[in-house]
Write a protein that holds these residues in place. Structure first.
Motif, PDB file in Angstrom:
ATOM      1  N   THR A 339       0.843  -1.207   0.000  1.00 52.48           N
ATOM      2  CA  THR A 339       0.000   0.000   0.000  1.00 52.48           C
ATOM      3  C   THR A 339       0.870   1.246   0.000  1.00 52.48           C
ATOM      4  N   ALA A 340       1.877   1.253   0.885  1.00 53.74           N
ATOM      5  CA  ALA A 340       2.737   2.433   0.999  1.00 53.74           C
ATOM      6  C   ALA A 340       3.421   2.706  -0.345  1.00 53.74           C
ATOM      7  N   SER A 341       3.877   1.644  -1.010  1.00 57.59           N
ATOM      8  CA  SER A 341       4.547   1.829  -2.305  1.00 57.59           C
ATOM      9  C   SER A 341       3.567   2.357  -3.348  1.00 57.59           C
ATOM     10  N   GLY A 372      11.264   8.085  -0.880  1.00 53.89           N
ATOM     11  CA  GLY A 372      11.808   6.958  -0.119  1.00 53.89           C
ATOM     12  C   GLY A 372      10.707   6.406   0.770  1.00 53.89           C
ATOM     13  N   VAL A 373      10.479   5.088   0.700  1.00 50.71           N
ATOM     14  CA  VAL A 373       9.421   4.481   1.516  1.00 50.71           C
ATOM     15  C   VAL A 373      10.073   3.567   2.547  1.00 50.71           C
ATOM     16  N   GLN A 397      18.651   6.402  -1.941  1.00 53.22           N
ATOM     17  CA  GLN A 397      18.785   5.369  -2.975  1.00 53.22           C
ATOM     18  C   GLN A 397      18.035   5.770  -4.250  1.00 53.22           C
ATOM     19  N   ALA A 398      16.808   6.299  -4.075  1.00 52.66           N
ATOM     20  CA  ALA A 398      16.004   6.741  -5.227  1.00 52.66           C
ATOM     21  C   ALA A 398      16.728   7.857  -5.979  1.00 52.66           C
ATOM     22  N   LYS A 399      17.340   8.764  -5.243  1.00 58.29           N
ATOM     23  CA  LYS A 399      18.073   9.883  -5.858  1.00 58.29           C
ATOM     24  C   LYS A 399      19.267   9.332  -6.645  1.00 58.29           C
ATOM     25  N   ARG A 400      19.986   8.451  -5.974  1.00 58.50           N
ATOM     26  CA  ARG A 400      21.223   7.903  -6.574  1.00 58.50           C
ATOM     27  C   ARG A 400      20.922   7.111  -7.844  1.00 58.50           C
ATOM     28  N   ASN A 404      13.168  10.834  -9.736  1.00 56.13           N
ATOM     29  CA  ASN A 404      11.825  10.612 -10.275  1.00 56.13           C
ATOM     30  C   ASN A 404      11.436   9.134 -10.144  1.00 56.13           C
ATOM     31  N   ARG A 405      11.674   8.599  -8.984  1.00 55.16           N
ATOM     32  CA  ARG A 405      11.301   7.197  -8.734  1.00 55.16           C
ATOM     33  C   ARG A 405      11.069   6.982  -7.244  1.00 55.16           C
ATOM     34  N   ILE A 406      10.517   5.788  -6.939  1.00 54.47           N
ATOM     35  CA  ILE A 406      10.329   5.477  -5.526  1.00 54.47           C
ATOM     36  C   ILE A 406      11.206   4.281  -5.166  1.00 54.47           C
ATOM     37  N   ARG A 407      11.655   4.261  -3.920  1.00 53.09           N
ATOM     38  CA  ARG A 407      12.397   3.094  -3.439  1.00 53.09           C
ATOM     39  C   ARG A 407      11.861   2.712  -2.070  1.00 53.09           C
TER      40      ARG A 407
END
Ligand code: GTP
Length: 412
Positions: A339-341, A372-373, A397-400, A404-407
């Motif tokens: 759900t969180a993702s 970041g989740v 991690q998402a930045k690296r 424009n993404r989720i981790r």
């Protein structure tokens, strides 16, 4: 003042102050306030009416001694009037008011209390006038000062409202004069002084009645004003408390409030080992956005991102906050990692979908966010700060990995 009265608001507070400053010489408030005053006082008036009424009834019958000494020729008549007419009637009214007081109060009609006071005074005066006009003793002429007692009863003891005390006094005076007129044998040298004494009593008791009512009304206004001030302070305090929790730019919760809230969620979740998730959201290349479009445009962009976050995290218990700068954070109590993702991805897409041009970004042509989740079970982790750290690592991690993404980082 009874607790039923509600504190005044806005304009009414100005009216209160004006009345306190300038007074109310005509012994009336503006219509609405007047009605409220009368209603708020009705319970107090009823109690006063009952207590004074009982004492007055005893005093009224105590005057039998005076009847006996000054109007002995009509003593039996006086006795009948006092004991068999007036007393049962007055006692019945007092009993009814004592018995059904709350029901009478529920009608909230001040006239239901003022009326019997007026009538009882007038009846006492009428009975006196009748007794005196029937007596032919020489002393009965002096007994006319008895009207003074009736006037004191209405104007001072029962404290009729001023605008009732005036007609009451005039009617008692009329009965007094009427009683004299039918007495064809009143010595002229006695007539003037007694009338003067009665009139003087009327003037003085009306002055006292006016002053008493003015003080009562003033006290009422002061109490209302005090209530209004207390309410205003409570309101301001509540507002300040609210403001102290809100970020002024985005109107989301601020970092301090978020931390308090997270602690609360954690305390509630820890005993049951319930899971919770945190989202850490950061605007990509925001420095470049500011540099290119200016700080005000940067502020507007942050407000847009805040709006997107607010509208995507609406589940009861969720809280989104501005964590600082261009970074936002959200707590999702009792949420699975899936759900969180999903929420995080929805937020990411929604921000991208805003299509806010960002020429300086090397990630996309539009404004984007990285999310970041962190997901964990309260109680398994040492503290909520540990979960925050985890969310921060997920964001890093998402930045690296290109922004424009989720981790997602799960609790080990
Ligand atoms: N307009 C505006 N800018 C802000 C505000 N708070 C922080 N910033 C700016 O946000 C920028 C954040 O820059 P960085 O921390 O280098 O991060 P970034 O440029 O977004 O780069 P990445 O996070 O790595 O994608 C700084 O230039 C801050 O001045 C704000 O309230 N309004």
């Amino acid at each position: 003042m009874p607790a039923s009265s509600t504190p005044p608001q806005g304009d009414e507070r100005a009216t209160l102050q004006r009345l306190l400053d300038r007074g109310f010489p005509w012994m009336r408030f503006p219509a609405e306030l007047e009605a409220r005053f009368q209603q708020d006082m009705v319970a107090q008036r009823l109690q006063h009416f009952l207590l004074s009424g009982i004492v007055a009834l005893l005093v009224y019958n105590g005057f039998l001694v005076v009847d006996y000494l000054m109007a002995s020729d009509v003593f039996w008549l006086a006795l009948q009037i006092r004991l068999f007419v007036f007393t049962p009637l007055a006692a019945a009214v007092l009993w009814a008011y004592w018995r059904w007081g709350p029901r009478i109060l529920a009608w909230r009609l001040p006239v239901l209390v003022e009326g019997p006071v007026l009538c009882s005074g007038l009846m006492a005066a009428a009975s006196l006038a009748f007794i005196l006009s029937s007596s032919h003793t020489a002393l009965s002429h002096y007994y006319h000062v008895g009207f003074i007692v009736v006037i004191i009863y209405g104007n001072i003891v029962q404290r009729l409202r001023f605008w009732m005390a005036v007609p009451f006094s005039l009617l008692v005076l009329a009965m007094h004069l009427g009683g004299i007129v039918v007495l064809d044998h009143m010595p002229p040298r006695l007539l003037g002084p007694i009338v003067i004494m009665v009139v003087a009593t009327i003037v003085f008791t009306l002055m006292a009645n006016y002053a008493l009512e003015r003080d009562e009304r003033r006290h009422y206004l002061l109490t209302l004003r005090e209530k209004a001030l207390v309410q205003e302070l409570a309101h301001t305090h509540a507002r300040l408390m609210e403001l102290s929790k809100v970020d002024s730019l985005t109107e989301l919760a601020n970092r301090g409030h978020f931390q308090d809230y997270l602690q609360q969620v954690w305390r509630r979740a820890a005993p049951d080992r319930t899971s919770l998730a945190l989202l850490m959201v950061d605007v990509d290349h925001f420095k470049k956005y500011n540099d290119r479009y200016g700080h005000p445009a940067g502020d507007a962009a942050l407000r847009e991102v805040a709006r997107v976050l607010g509208s995507n995290l609406r589940r009861p218990g969720d809280l989104v906050a501005r964590y600082g700068g261009e970074e936002f954070v959200a707590v999702l109590p009792q949420s699975s990692p899936e759900t969180a993702s999903q929420v995080a991805e929805r937020v990411r897409q929604a921000v991208e979908g805003l299509q806010v041009r960002h020429e300086g970004s090397s990630t996309a042509r539009v404004l984007t966010v990285s999310v970041g989740v962190a997901h964990g079970v309260a109680g398994n982790l040492a503290s909520p700060e540990a979960l925050l750290k985890q969310a921060d690592q997920a964001l890093y991690q998402a930045k690296r990995e290109g922004r424009n993404r989720i981790r997602l980082l799960m609790q080990p």
